[in-house]
Scaffold this motif. Structure first.
Motif, PDB file in Angstrom:
ATOM      1  N   UNK A   9       0.805  -1.216   0.000  1.00 20.35           N
ATOM      2  CA  UNK A   9       0.000   0.000   0.000  1.00 20.35           C
ATOM      3  C   UNK A   9       0.841   1.271   0.000  1.00 20.35           C
ATOM      4  N   UNK A  10       2.140   1.143   0.322  1.00 23.88           N
ATOM      5  CA  UNK A  10       2.976   2.335   0.342  1.00 23.88           C
ATOM      6  C   UNK A  10       4.392   1.941  -0.052  1.00 23.88           C
ATOM      7  N   UNK A  11       5.006   2.726  -0.860  1.00 23.33           N
ATOM      8  CA  UNK A  11       6.365   2.454  -1.290  1.00 23.33           C
ATOM      9  C   UNK A  11       6.395   1.673  -2.584  1.00 23.33           C
TER      10      UNK A  11
ATOM     11  N   UNK B  82      13.307  -8.233  -5.145  1.00 19.90           N
ATOM     12  CA  UNK B  82      14.076  -8.929  -4.109  1.00 19.90           C
ATOM     13  C   UNK B  82      13.541  -8.611  -2.718  1.00 19.90           C
ATOM     14  N   UNK B  83      13.206  -7.346  -2.463  1.00 15.97           N
ATOM     15  CA  UNK B  83      12.651  -6.961  -1.160  1.00 15.97           C
ATOM     16  C   UNK B  83      11.298  -7.624  -0.930  1.00 15.97           C
ATOM     17  N   UNK B  84      10.476  -7.665  -1.957  1.00 16.52           N
ATOM     18  CA  UNK B  84       9.170  -8.291  -1.844  1.00 16.52           C
ATOM     19  C   UNK B  84       9.312  -9.793  -1.593  1.00 16.52           C
ATOM     20  N   UNK B  85      10.247 -10.432  -2.274  1.00 22.05           N
ATOM     21  CA  UNK B  85      10.482 -11.864  -2.064  1.00 22.05           C
ATOM     22  C   UNK B  85      10.974 -12.139  -0.658  1.00 22.05           C
ATOM     23  N   UNK B  86      11.833 -11.281  -0.120  1.00 24.09           N
ATOM     24  CA  UNK B  86      12.328 -11.463   1.243  1.00 24.09           C
ATOM     25  C   UNK B  86      11.195 -11.315   2.257  1.00 24.09           C
TER      26      UNK B  86
END
Length: 68
Positions: free
Chosen positions: A5-7, A12-16
């Motif tokens: 919802x923000x950013x 890679x960050x989403x997978x982590x």
């Protein structure tokens, strides 16, 4: 379903983040359901107040007033 919802995370960050959520869900699913769970460390009140709060001095009431 997970929604950002923000950013704007990189793949890679989403997978982590998803790996952490999936690991937590797997740990909860593998825990025995009949055993009582201890509360998480984050919810303990002692974690927030590790030290005693100092008591105000004898004339502390006079310093609480802030004239405008």
């Amino acid at each position: 379903m997970i929604k950002v919802v923000k950013g704007n995370p990189t793949p890679e960050e989403l997978a982590a983040a998803l790996a952490v959520v999936q690991a937590r869900a797997a740990a909860l699913a593998s825990a025995p359901s009949g055993a009582p769970r201890e509360p998480d460390e984050w919810s303990r009140p002692a974690r927030v107040a590790r030290r005693r709060v100092p008591r105000p001095g004898p004339r502390a009431w006079g310093r609480t007033y802030w004239p405008s």
